[in-house]
Scaffold this active site. Structure first.
Site, mmCIF file in Angstrom:
data_model
loop_
_atom_site.group_PDB
_atom_site.id
_atom_site.type_symbol
_atom_site.label_atom_id
_atom_site.label_comp_id
_atom_site.label_asym_id
_atom_site.label_seq_id
_atom_site.Cartn_x
_atom_site.Cartn_y
_atom_site.Cartn_z
ATOM 1 N N HIS A 253 0.825 -1.211 0.000
ATOM 2 C CA HIS A 253 0.000 0.000 0.000
ATOM 3 C C HIS A 253 0.860 1.263 0.000
ATOM 4 O O HIS A 253 0.469 2.281 -0.589
ATOM 5 C CB HIS A 253 -0.952 -0.012 1.192
ATOM 6 C CG HIS A 253 -2.126 -0.921 0.999
ATOM 7 N ND1 HIS A 253 -2.828 -1.479 2.045
ATOM 8 C CD2 HIS A 253 -2.715 -1.382 -0.145
ATOM 9 C CE1 HIS A 253 -3.806 -2.227 1.564
ATOM 10 N NE2 HIS A 253 -3.749 -2.200 0.249
ATOM 11 N N HIS A 382 -4.617 -5.311 -11.101
ATOM 12 C CA HIS A 382 -3.257 -4.905 -10.731
ATOM 13 C C HIS A 382 -2.242 -5.259 -11.821
ATOM 14 O O HIS A 382 -1.400 -4.433 -12.191
ATOM 15 C CB HIS A 382 -2.838 -5.572 -9.415
ATOM 16 C CG HIS A 382 -3.530 -5.039 -8.216
ATOM 17 N ND1 HIS A 382 -3.230 -3.816 -7.663
ATOM 18 C CD2 HIS A 382 -4.509 -5.566 -7.426
ATOM 19 C CE1 HIS A 382 -3.979 -3.605 -6.599
ATOM 20 N NE2 HIS A 382 -4.769 -4.650 -6.430
#
Length: 406
Positions: A253, A382
């Site tokens: 993150h 992703h």
């Protein structure tokens, strides 16, 4: 050091990977009854009869295949249409407003209204608008109204986390999470680029200032995940769902935010110098603390003493790392190319499934196959972005960069 993104072979390899990902998912993940299947490593549906459809998978499919449509990939428009119909006809709650988290057979399995899922609806609607989908404007207006009326907390400059179907707060309304706010930041920037409406960008800036400018800075450029209702850091928070609410800190993150904060800096006119400082700090810390120097790859989570906690290696942190390294290479003087290369070396050697197609989503600490958190291949989002982002200049979102390059 010269840059791989300037080399024809690297660029062709990335294009080839993107095309292979579109082919792999399009071949088997469309559920004719609505939504998309989770796929086994082989590419077959994991549970065709009992598939539960979470909202973020449909929204990400819309986004990923809208990118394909923008690039002129035949067959992409039908997937976008399938995903938009799923979001609008099944996930949307026509009685109370908002969007149910998960569906099966047209009936909610989890009727809660989650900020994370609503963020991806905004991303899907924004991307669909760029390809002229007929539902895009209605969905964009609807999701914006829901986010403003139900989730946005102006006193904090961020969103609340989760509600019941009729908008009662869950967990006593005491939990706030950075993950949903991070993805909303991405979606708000997409909304701004799709519409030109400055309010989207203002909200993205407010979230970034809270989650990164305040919290991550105070934590030495580590991204804290969990907070109380007044946005006080909760280091001891635990939730059994390690996919969405892992304990400790998550290097992936921090890497994702490194790219997003640079994108925000660009879209905001390059006015806020702290954003460049933050991007460098987030990327450098995540790679220093999270990268396995012995075996390669990124540990999933660290504890608050910076020790690896969940030691498996997931695909998505590497994807975000590759995209962040490209943005740093484009915008910030420094030695980012070596990191860009070692990230792709690990992806190419251990995560690309050359036998079945698609990418492995999880490996052990030793980079052997693993399915502890992710049972198969459930998502194109992703990996597809990791392949395509390095092919474009760092001027905004991927969809807008594609349009600008035409």
């Amino acid at each position: 050091m010269d840059r791989w993104t300037d080399k024809l072979l690297h660029r062709e390899w990335l294009w080839g990977q993107a095309e292979a990902l579109w082919d792999f998912f399009q071949k088997g993940f469309v559920d004719p009854s609505g939504g998309f299947y989770d796929l086994a490593p082989s590419g077959a549906p994991l549970d065709a009869a009992g598939q539960v459809h979470p909202i973020h998978i449909a929204a990400r499919a819309v986004h990923g295949f809208a990118i394909g449509q923008l690039l002129g990939r035949p067959g992409s428009a039908s997937v976008v249409d399938h995903g938009m119909e799923m979001l609008w006809r099944q996930h949307r709650d026509t009685a109370h407003g908002g969007y149910f988290w998960s569906m099966r057979g047209g009936v909610p399995v989890d009727a809660n209204k989650q900020g994370y899922g609503h963020a991806f609806v905004l991303l899907a609607a924004s991307s669909a608008k760029l390809v002229g989908h007929p539902l895009a404007d209605a969905m964009l207006g609807d999701i914006t109204e829901v986010l403003n009326a139900r989730f946005w907390e102006p006193q904090f400059g961020a969103i609340a986390e989760e509600f019941t179907a009729d908008w009662q707060p869950l967990e006593g309304g005491t939990y706030r999470g950075q993950n949903s706010n991070m993805h909303l930041t991405e979606a708000l920037m997409a909304g701004f680029e799709a519409t030109g409406e400055a309010e989207y960008l203002a909200k993205a800036r407010a979230i970034a200032e809270r989650v990164i400018g305040q919290s991550a800075r105070a934590c030495g450029w580590r991204v804290a995940e969990h907070f109380t209702a007044d946005w006080t850091l909760d280091r001891d928070y635990y939730h059994p769902n390690e996919m969405f609410r892992p304990a400790g800190t998550t290097p992936g993150h921090a890497l994702e935010w490194a790219r997003l904060i640079l994108q925000l800096w660009v879209l905001d006119g390059k006015r806020e110098a702290w954003m460049v400082e933050a991007a460098q700090g987030l990327f450098t810390q995540a790679m220093a603390l999270g990268w396995d120097q012995a075996k390669g790859g990124l540990f999933y989570t660290l504890d608050w003493e910076n020790r690896p906690a969940k030691r498996m290696k997931l695909w998505w942190p590497l994807c975000e790392a590759a995209a962040a390294a490209h943005w740093l290479n484009e915008l910030v003087p420094g030695e980012w190319e070596a990191d860009y290369r070692r990230i792709w070396e690990v992806i190419g050697a251990h995560f690309v499934d050359r036998q079945n197609g698609g990418w492995y989503e999880e490996r052990t600490e030793d980079l052997a196959p693993s399915y502890e958190i992710f049972p198969g291949k459930g998502d194109i989002y992703h990996a597809l972005q990791a392949c395509l982002i390095p092919l474009y200049p760092a001027t905004g979102s991927l969809t807008r960069a594609i349009l600008s390059a035409e």
